[in-house]
Design a protein around this motif. Structure first.
Motif, short mmCIF file in Angstrom:
data_model
loop_
_atom_site.label_atom_id
_atom_site.label_comp_id
_atom_site.label_asym_id
_atom_site.label_seq_id
_atom_site.Cartn_x
_atom_site.Cartn_y
_atom_site.Cartn_z
N VAL A 1 -70.08 25.82 24.19
CA VAL A 1 -69.66 24.65 24.49
C VAL A 1 -68.09 24.69 24.23
CG1 VAL A 1 -69.57 22.09 23.70
CG2 VAL A 1 -71.71 23.30 23.96
N LEU A 2 -67.75 25.09 23.11
CA LEU A 2 -66.19 25.13 22.61
C LEU A 2 -65.45 26.04 23.71
CD1 LEU A 2 -63.88 24.54 20.74
CD2 LEU A 2 -64.58 26.66 19.39
N GLN A 3 -66.08 27.21 24.13
CA GLN A 3 -65.59 27.97 25.14
C GLN A 3 -65.16 27.25 26.41
OE1 GLN A 3 -64.37 31.56 24.62
NE2 GLN A 3 -63.15 30.38 26.36
N GLN A 4 -66.58 26.47 26.89
CA GLN A 4 -66.40 25.76 28.05
C GLN A 4 -65.24 24.70 28.15
OE1 GLN A 4 -68.17 26.56 30.97
NE2 GLN A 4 -66.56 24.95 31.97
N ASN A 5 -65.21 23.90 26.77
CA ASN A 5 -64.20 23.04 26.89
C ASN A 5 -62.79 23.65 26.83
OD1 ASN A 5 -65.75 20.59 26.75
ND2 ASN A 5 -66.08 20.92 24.33
N ALA B 1 -60.05 20.11 23.45
CA ALA B 1 -61.55 20.87 23.47
C ALA B 1 -62.05 20.99 22.20
CB ALA B 1 -60.77 22.66 23.70
N PHE B 2 -61.25 20.90 20.86
CA PHE B 2 -61.83 20.93 19.61
C PHE B 2 -62.61 19.55 19.49
CE2 PHE B 2 -60.00 24.89 18.47
CZ PHE B 2 -60.73 25.33 17.53
N SER B 3 -61.88 18.53 19.87
CA SER B 3 -62.13 17.20 19.66
C SER B 3 -63.60 16.80 20.46
CB SER B 3 -61.34 16.18 20.44
OG SER B 3 -61.70 14.87 20.23
N ARG B 4 -63.91 17.60 21.70
CA ARG B 4 -65.06 17.25 22.71
C ARG B 4 -66.10 18.12 21.80
NH1 ARG B 4 -64.36 16.12 28.36
NH2 ARG B 4 -62.62 15.29 28.73
N THR B 5 -65.72 19.38 21.23
CA THR B 5 -66.97 19.87 20.86
C THR B 5 -67.21 19.33 19.55
OG1 THR B 5 -65.76 22.11 21.62
CG2 THR B 5 -67.40 22.54 19.91
#
Length: 563
Positions: A413-417, A523-527
């Motif tokens: 998920v982190l990589q995708q974000n 990206a971190f926030s979404r993860t």
């Protein structure tokens, strides 16, 4: 020597071994870069220093629990401590990466023997009325080991060298062996026969190996690859074979009657979710602190250790209270707190204050302590006394599996974000370069190449904040070389425009860096937000992790086989 003193020494022997085995699941992470420098090899190869331990641990833990119940928990514990200590000693002297990985696998096998045996050894050492308090301390030690690993690893690596993250286990192991031999009596499951269930041991070990290996390799294979689904499907079929052998076997290693105990099932599933949540929290936050906030690995490790502090405080309270009032509400509250703290981390920015980070992680640690000790206590309290050993193995196995599963999901998920957000920011920066009216074509081309390299470096982490200055210097050197290659009549004109070109490069690179940094934070926030949602099922499972308590029987022990 008084009984109380003997119990203290006995418990010290147990927690020393427990602390070592859990510490080595996280202490290694900070030292991986130093090991890469020492041995060479790729990131994928060096990652097996960590993966080898986790894989061996998950594969053997249930088999080790059964063998301890059959042939003596003290005996197996001593074997585990001895092998772990010896492997730690030789790991520090490793002459190659391959040798180190083999020794880490041996450490994982020994850890799988140590961890599940600690609970039944503890419960046979202390009377029932003290189990809540002791399990609370046990949970606090576990939280301290897992959360303090990065900090201790950073200190040892920076002040000494990476070998000491292994050698630190040697005196602890020797002391534990001496105390075990002196103060702990043998115990076993009197209802377990002496016949080895070879089919069951092979089934659970191979099944867990295949599933864990599939989850570890999913980042290489991809979630939609045939190799991943082949490994996962094979593991599931082997586990089905295992359950068939347990159903039909005369002396099965894992009594299926345990799964008719609803609180036991609730406790195991809660630990599956919490295991994933804790590993995700420490892994993501470690990257955020070092790559976004610019902390050193040592400082980041010290900051993460506040999780352990929060866990110690709440475990010491929730453990004994849960024995009196039940575990379900403590556990449900703990998972809720962990989910809330994880979601709160989604609001962190690159310029966040240290106090904001510490408070949020401390609250997450409080939540973890509210869950771990009560749930483990419930898993023991609600099963027949002679089945404490195998139930400890099952719950620890689900927690280990949760950690591996959580890493597999959250890294994806982190990589995708990162791909989505940084890709959009990079395209915006590239468009600004293409449309710039000041830069000459040769400069646009080189600047585009540098931007691409920056994005590639930032695909798994935020770009270095000092990159812009380095890129400007490299481009300046390129321009100097380009001037020499131009005809005489063009050279003076290009030279005159060089300073304006450099000024424009600095403006564009500052904008690009800011955009990529903001994209990384998002990206971190979404993860973090996604990870908080993954914890929510744990609240439901926690509510089923213990018996419902009536006022008239608050101080009574619940029956082990009630549904």
């Amino acid at each position: 020597m008084s009984v109380r003193t003997k119990r203290i020494f006995s418990f010290t022997a147990i927690v020393l071994g427990f602390f070592m085995a859990l510490l080595d699941t996280t202490i290694i992470n900070v030292a991986l870069p130093e090991m890469t420098k020492h041995f060479g090899g790729t990131v994928s190869q060096i990652s097996w220093v960590m993966n080898g331990y986790n894989l061996a641990f998950a594969a053997l833990i249930l088999t080790a629990s059964r063998l301890a119940d059959q042939f003596g928990r003290r005996r197996l514990f001593l074997i585990g401590i001895f092998v772990f200590t010896a492997a730690s000693l030789f790991a520090g002297f490793s002459s190659s990466l391959e040798m180190l990985i083999v020794l880490r696998v041996i450490q994982g096998l020994a850890g799988a023997i140590i961890v599940p045996v600690t609970i039944p050894l503890t419960t046979t050492t202390f009377p029932k009325e003290m189990h809540g308090l002791i399990i609370g301390i046990w949970g606090a030690v576990g939280g301290l080991a897992a959360a303090s690993g990065p900090a201790l690893g950073g200190i040892l690596t920076e002040k000494l060298n990476w070998e000491w993250i292994f050698w630190v286990n040697v005196p602890l192991g020797i002391l534990s062996i001496i105390l075990v031999l002196s103060f702990i009596k043998e115990s076993r499951d009197s209802s377990a026969g002496r016949t080895l269930d070879f089919a069951g041991m092979a089934g659970i070990s191979v099944g867990m190996f295949l599933i864990t290996y599939a989850l570890i390799k999913v980042q290489d294979y991809g979630w939609q690859s045939g190799a991943f689904y082949g490994l996962l499907t094979s593991g599931v079929f082997v586990l089905l074979f295992f359950f068939v052998t347990q159903w039909k076997g005369k002396e099965p290693m894992m009594p299926l009657s345990l799964f008719r105990i609803r609180p036991f099932n609730g406790a195991a599933l809660t630990l599956l979710i919490v295991g994933a949540g804790l590993m995700n929290l420490s892994l993501r936050t470690s990257f955020f602190l070092t790559r976004i906030m610019g902390m050193t690995e040592l400082k980041a490790g010290l900051v993460l250790s506040v999780i352990a502090l929060g866990s110690i405080l709440s475990s010491g309270v929730s453990g004994p209270l849960s024995s009196k009032y039940g575990s379900r509400w403590f556990a449900a509250a703990g998972v809720t707190v962990m989910a809330g703290a994880t979601y709160a981390l989604s609001g962190l920015q690159g310029e966040a204050s240290l106090s904001q980070v510490l408070i949020t992680l401390g609250i997450a640690g409080l939540g973890m302590g509210l869950v771990m000790a009560p749930v483990m206590s419930s898993a023991i309290r609600n099963v027949p006394e002679e089945k404490v050993g195998i139930s400890s193995g099952i719950t620890n196995m689900t927690k280990a599996l949760g950690s591996v599963l959580g890493i597999a999901i959250i890294v994806t998920v982190l990589q995708q974000n990162f791909n989505d957000r940084i890709g959009a920011a990079a395209e915006h920066a590239a468009q600004s370069i293409r449309e710039n009216a000041v830069l000459q074509p040769i400069v646009k081309q080189r600047l585009g190449e540098e931007l691409g390299a920056m994005v590639k470096a930032g695909s798994v982490a935020a770009p270095n904040r000092a990159a812009g200055g380095e890129i400007s210097q490299r481009l300046n050197n390129d321009l100097e070389k380009a001037v020499l290659a131009l005809p005489e009549e063009e050279r003076s004109a290009f030279k005159a425009d060089q300073q304006r070109q450099l000024s424009e490069i600095q403006v564009l690179m500052k904008q690009a860096e800011g955009g990529l940094r903001d994209a990384s934070v998002e990206a971190f926030s979404r993860t973090y937000a996604f990870a908080s949602i993954l914890l929510l099922p744990g609240i439901v499972f926690a509510l089923f992790s213990d018996q419902r308590r009536k006022r008239s029987v608050l101080n009574e022990e619940p029956l082990g086989n009630e549904l």
